[in-house]
Design a protein around this motif. Structure first.
Motif, PDB file in Angstrom:
ATOM      1  N   LEU A 360       0.821  -1.204   0.000  1.00 56.82           N
ATOM      2  CA  LEU A 360       0.000   0.000   0.000  1.00 56.82           C
ATOM      3  C   LEU A 360       0.859   1.259   0.000  1.00 56.82           C
ATOM      4  N   GLY A 361       1.995   1.203   0.677  1.00 57.25           N
ATOM      5  CA  GLY A 361       2.897   2.354   0.682  1.00 57.25           C
ATOM      6  C   GLY A 361       3.409   2.680  -0.708  1.00 57.25           C
ATOM      7  N   THR A 362       3.674   1.653  -1.503  1.00 54.77           N
ATOM      8  CA  THR A 362       4.114   1.879  -2.892  1.00 54.77           C
ATOM      9  C   THR A 362       3.028   2.570  -3.702  1.00 54.77           C
ATOM     10  N   ILE A 363       1.789   2.099  -3.535  1.00 49.59           N
ATOM     11  CA  ILE A 363       0.659   2.725  -4.235  1.00 49.59           C
ATOM     12  C   ILE A 363       0.539   4.198  -3.838  1.00 49.59           C
ATOM     13  N   ARG A 364       0.634   4.475  -2.551  1.00 47.51           N
ATOM     14  CA  ARG A 364       0.509   5.855  -2.069  1.00 47.51           C
ATOM     15  C   ARG A 364       1.590   6.752  -2.668  1.00 47.51           C
ATOM     16  N   GLU A 365       2.801   6.246  -2.729  1.00 47.58           N
ATOM     17  CA  GLU A 365       3.900   7.049  -3.257  1.00 47.58           C
ATOM     18  C   GLU A 365       3.685   7.375  -4.730  1.00 47.58           C
ATOM     19  N   ILE A 366       3.218   6.400  -5.489  1.00 43.38           N
ATOM     20  CA  ILE A 366       2.999   6.626  -6.924  1.00 43.38           C
ATOM     21  C   ILE A 366       1.860   7.612  -7.145  1.00 43.38           C
ATOM     22  N   MET A 373      -4.775  13.130  -4.163  1.00 50.66           N
ATOM     23  CA  MET A 373      -4.849  13.244  -2.703  1.00 50.66           C
ATOM     24  C   MET A 373      -5.456  11.965  -2.129  1.00 50.66           C
ATOM     25  N   GLU A 374      -4.811  11.430  -1.102  1.00 49.38           N
ATOM     26  CA  GLU A 374      -5.315  10.202  -0.495  1.00 49.38           C
ATOM     27  C   GLU A 374      -6.442  10.487   0.484  1.00 49.38           C
ATOM     28  N   ILE A 375      -7.482   9.671   0.454  1.00 51.54           N
ATOM     29  CA  ILE A 375      -8.529   9.701   1.456  1.00 51.54           C
ATOM     30  C   ILE A 375      -8.658   8.299   2.045  1.00 51.54           C
ATOM     31  N   MET A 376      -9.352   8.202   3.144  1.00 52.39           N
ATOM     32  CA  MET A 376      -9.542   6.902   3.809  1.00 52.39           C
ATOM     33  C   MET A 376     -11.028   6.687   4.047  1.00 52.39           C
ATOM     34  N   ALA A 439      -6.491   3.333  -1.073  1.00 56.16           N
ATOM     35  CA  ALA A 439      -6.014   1.957  -1.169  1.00 56.16           C
ATOM     36  C   ALA A 439      -6.217   1.293   0.181  1.00 56.16           C
ATOM     37  N   GLY A 440      -6.754   0.081   0.160  1.00 54.86           N
ATOM     38  CA  GLY A 440      -6.985  -0.594   1.428  1.00 54.86           C
ATOM     39  C   GLY A 440      -7.741  -1.888   1.280  1.00 54.86           C
ATOM     40  N   ASP A 441      -8.206  -2.395   2.407  1.00 55.85           N
ATOM     41  CA  ASP A 441      -8.844  -3.711   2.448  1.00 55.85           C
ATOM     42  C   ASP A 441     -10.243  -3.701   1.851  1.00 55.85           C
ATOM     43  N   VAL A 442     -10.573  -4.788   1.188  1.00 59.00           N
ATOM     44  CA  VAL A 442     -11.942  -5.122   0.801  1.00 59.00           C
ATOM     45  C   VAL A 442     -12.164  -6.579   1.197  1.00 59.00           C
ATOM     46  N   VAL A 443     -13.435  -6.991   1.234  1.00 57.37           N
ATOM     47  CA  VAL A 443     -13.742  -8.369   1.646  1.00 57.37           C
ATOM     48  C   VAL A 443     -14.731  -8.990   0.672  1.00 57.37           C
ATOM     49  N   GLU A 444     -14.382 -10.174   0.165  1.00 60.30           N
ATOM     50  CA  GLU A 444     -15.286 -10.966  -0.662  1.00 60.30           C
ATOM     51  C   GLU A 444     -15.160 -12.424  -0.233  1.00 60.30           C
ATOM     52  N   GLN A 447     -12.953 -13.384   2.522  1.00 53.36           N
ATOM     53  CA  GLN A 447     -11.522 -13.256   2.276  1.00 53.36           C
ATOM     54  C   GLN A 447     -11.167 -11.775   2.188  1.00 53.36           C
ATOM     55  N   THR A 448     -10.139 -11.366   2.930  1.00 52.56           N
ATOM     56  CA  THR A 448      -9.696  -9.970   2.923  1.00 52.56           C
ATOM     57  C   THR A 448      -8.500  -9.815   1.993  1.00 52.56           C
ATOM     58  N   PHE A 449      -8.579  -8.853   1.108  1.00 56.09           N
ATOM     59  CA  PHE A 449      -7.448  -8.505   0.236  1.00 56.09           C
ATOM     60  C   PHE A 449      -7.510  -7.011  -0.027  1.00 56.09           C
ATOM     61  N   GLN A 450      -6.639  -6.496  -0.892  1.00 54.75           N
ATOM     62  CA  GLN A 450      -6.529  -5.064  -1.060  1.00 54.75           C
ATOM     63  C   GLN A 450      -6.845  -4.641  -2.498  1.00 54.75           C
ATOM     64  N   LYS A 451      -7.443  -3.460  -2.613  1.00 53.00           N
ATOM     65  CA  LYS A 451      -7.662  -2.819  -3.904  1.00 53.00           C
ATOM     66  C   LYS A 451      -7.205  -1.366  -3.804  1.00 53.00           C
ATOM     67  N   ALA A 452      -6.963  -0.766  -4.965  1.00 48.33           N
ATOM     68  CA  ALA A 452      -6.647   0.659  -5.045  1.00 48.33           C
ATOM     69  C   ALA A 452      -7.543   1.279  -6.101  1.00 48.33           C
ATOM     70  N   ALA A 453      -7.987   2.503  -5.861  1.00 47.11           N
ATOM     71  CA  ALA A 453      -8.866   3.186  -6.811  1.00 47.11           C
ATOM     72  C   ALA A 453      -8.519   4.661  -6.843  1.00 47.11           C
ATOM     73  N   ALA A 454      -8.879   5.311  -7.956  1.00 45.12           N
ATOM     74  CA  ALA A 454      -8.631   6.741  -8.110  1.00 45.12           C
ATOM     75  C   ALA A 454      -9.739   7.355  -8.947  1.00 45.12           C
ATOM     76  N   VAL A 455     -10.018   8.626  -8.720  1.00 43.45           N
ATOM     77  CA  VAL A 455     -11.016   9.357  -9.503  1.00 43.45           C
ATOM     78  C   VAL A 455     -10.488  10.746  -9.837  1.00 43.45           C
ATOM     79  N   ILE A 456     -10.988  11.277 -10.944  1.00 49.28           N
ATOM     80  CA  ILE A 456     -10.697  12.648 -11.362  1.00 49.28           C
ATOM     81  C   ILE A 456     -12.035  13.308 -11.644  1.00 49.28           C
ATOM     82  N   MET A 457     -12.232  14.522 -11.131  1.00 47.11           N
ATOM     83  CA  MET A 457     -13.443  15.275 -11.443  1.00 47.11           C
ATOM     84  C   MET A 457     -13.080  16.705 -11.832  1.00 47.11           C
TER      85      MET A 457
END
Length: 537
Positions: A360-366, A373-376, A439-444, A447-457
């Motif tokens: 997740l740190g790599t995703i944040r840096e990129i 801007m990162e949100i949680m 970027a963070g945890d999702v559950v399906e 099972q817990t794993f991670q996804k990353a998403a971004a938006v532009i408006m």
């Protein structure tokens, strides 16, 4: 967290203790001292304790903490005959109203400033920036009962606070500083909420601004309190906190009849807590009598109930008591964290960075390097946000909550992109462009794993811009990928793509479909992307 100003003179008078003693013990009561000035101390309390956002509330708790006055505070509510009606047309605008009358207040500059500070702090902590609750405090002697909370035409005129001329409510949203700040809460409504008296004088335009007519001054003796909002529990919490704070300052609380309901209700609630469970969590060996004594220092009513339980009476202003563990936390505060013996742990380990956090740190840096801007966003969401608004089918593999506390939090998120859309909706009154990522945890399927998403408006957000962001992200992650046409209904057909790595779909990107944008009550072009981080090793 809001910074609470505590003037020494007023605080010492209400507490009955020496200034140095108060300053020394405040941090041990759960505050963070921001600064110590010559005539005041500025502190922060956690948002879960809005009852401490005033000098009166701090003094009440400090008297118990120092053993000056322990046990449950009792507040007498005198019956009144003031009527307050609520217009049914407000049901889809701002439906809830809480009210009370506070009499025989003796104001000076410090106490007025403290009341206004409490009002603004509650707007932030309980009212979520006035969206859930807005508070009005009025000089009762300048208006005439009965009062009405109505849905008014937008061209109604009155003199707003700090102005010397009539303005329409439409004008206030564009010209008054508070109107500019909070216009987004009501500007889409066909009618505006308004509080008027028997002579049709305007008291307040919630959640924007009060009228100049009912300004509170040092000469004010009696107060009419109104709390309006979209969340009934939050509205009543604000009423209880303000009423009990004013009662601590010497005011007399009187009921108001709102559509046939007498309020405020300042009666306490009761819980029965387990002493053994408390001892296990805190590492102590308290008896029921000792635990009850500690709870009384925290201004609870408490008596031993058998060999292993304590019956606890919770004051009405303690809106943070949701679980027995909240009671146990107060036991720890009263016991004194400084009194807990320091011990070395029986085992010695060396920590290292979690592989998930490294990813997740790599995703944040990129993404930060790309200007996002990162949100949680919250981990809990609901079917409407995650699927219906996105025009996607509901996932059967989603993890649902058995007993959700509200319809807004019914399942654990399976995607992050919809939550970014929800964030854009809440911030669309801010300046453009907006570029957000999470970027963070999702559950399906449990099972817990991670996804990353971004938006532009912004007005020209398009496929090319989000494709460029996806390309940089994937190249920096050292992933060789291909893109194929996507059929995801969340995007505009022909302006979106699915991302494949080693023949497996790991995400998608594109221009958000206009209907999805409308579903989130927005009107600007948006582009987005989301990838499954299980592709990273």
């Amino acid at each position: 967290m809001p910074v609470i100003k505590l003037p020494y003179k007023y605080l010492v008078r209400l507490t009955g203790a020496e200034r140095d003693t108060i300053v020394d013990r405040l941090p041990m009561m759960g505050s963070d001292v921001e600064r110590i000035e010559e005539d005041q101390i500025d502190v922060e309390f956690f948002p879960n304790r809005p009852d401490l956002f005033s000098v009166e509330g701090v003094a009440r708790s400090m008297r118990g903490f120092l053993g000056i006055e322990t046990g449950l505070p009792e507040y007498n509510v005198e019956p009144g005959n003031t009527e307050f009606s609520v217009d049914p047309k407000l049901a889809d605008i701002r439906p809830y109203l809480g009210s009370a009358i506070i009499r025989d207040i003796k104001f000076d500059d410090e106490s007025i400033e403290c009341l206004m500070g409490l009002q603004e702090s509650l707007h932030w902590a309980v009212g979520r920036g006035r969206a859930k609750v807005a508070i009005g405090v009025h000089d009762l002697d300048k208006v005439k009962a009965p009062f009405s909370y109505i849905a008014s035409p937008r061209d109604r005129k009155f003199v707003p606070l700090d102005f010397d001329r009539d303005m329409t409510m439409e004008q206030m949203l564009k010209e008054h500083p508070k109107g500019i700040d909070y216009a987004h809460l009501v500007e889409e409504k066909p009618l505006f909420p308004l509080i008027v008296d028997a002579d049709d004088n305007v008291l307040s335009f919630p959640p924007i601004i009060n009228g100049e007519l009912t300004r509170v001054t040092k000469d004010t003796k009696n107060i009419l309190l109104d709390c309006t909002g979209t969340d009934e529990r939050a509205v009543m919490t604000a009423v209880k906190i303000i009423c009990t704070a004013m009662a601590e300052a010497g005011g007399r609380i009187e009921t108001v009849n709102v559509n046939g309901t007498s309020m405020p209700d300042l009666s306490p609630s009761e819980r029965r807590v387990d002493v053994d469970e408390c001892n296990k969590l805190l590492g102590l060996s308290l008896t029921p009598a000792e635990m009850a004594e500690l709870l009384e220092k925290m201004r609870f009513g408490a008596v031993p109930d058998g060999k292993s339980h304590v019956k606890v009476t919770v004051p009405c202003y303690r809106s943070d008591i949701l679980h027995d563990w909240d009671i146990y936390e107060d036991v720890a505060i009263a016991y004194g964290y400084e009194n807990v013996p320091a011990e070395l742990p029986p085992t010695f380990t060396i920590g290292k960075e979690s592989p998930v956090q490294r990813k997740l740190g790599t995703i944040r840096e990129i993404m930060a390097g790309l200007g996002y801007m990162e949100i949680m966003p919250f981990t809990l969401s609901n079917e409407k946000v995650l699927y219906d608004n996105m025009q996607r089918e509901r996932k059967t593999e989603a993890l649902s909550l058995m007993h959700p506390i509200s319809e807004d939090h019914t399942l654990v998120r399976t995607d992050i992109l919809p939550l970014l859309m929800e964030t854009l909706k809440l911030n669309q009154h801010r300046e453009l462009p907006q570029r957000l990522f999470a970027a963070g945890d999702v559950v399906e399927n449990v099972q817990t794993f991670q996804k990353a998403a971004a938006v532009i408006m912004h007005t020209e957000a398009d496929f090319t811009e989000i494709y460029s962001a996806a390309d940089v992200l994937l190249r920096e992650l050292d992933l060789e990928y291909t893109v194929e046409d996507s059929s995801d209904p969340a995007y505009i057909k022909g302006r979106c793509g699915d991302i494949y790595v080693d023949g497996k779909k790991i995400g998608s990107f594109g221009e958000i479909h206009p209907q999805v944008i409308l579903n989130f009550d927005m009107d600007q072009p948006i582009a987005g992307l989301e990838i499954d981080l299980r592709v990273l090793r």
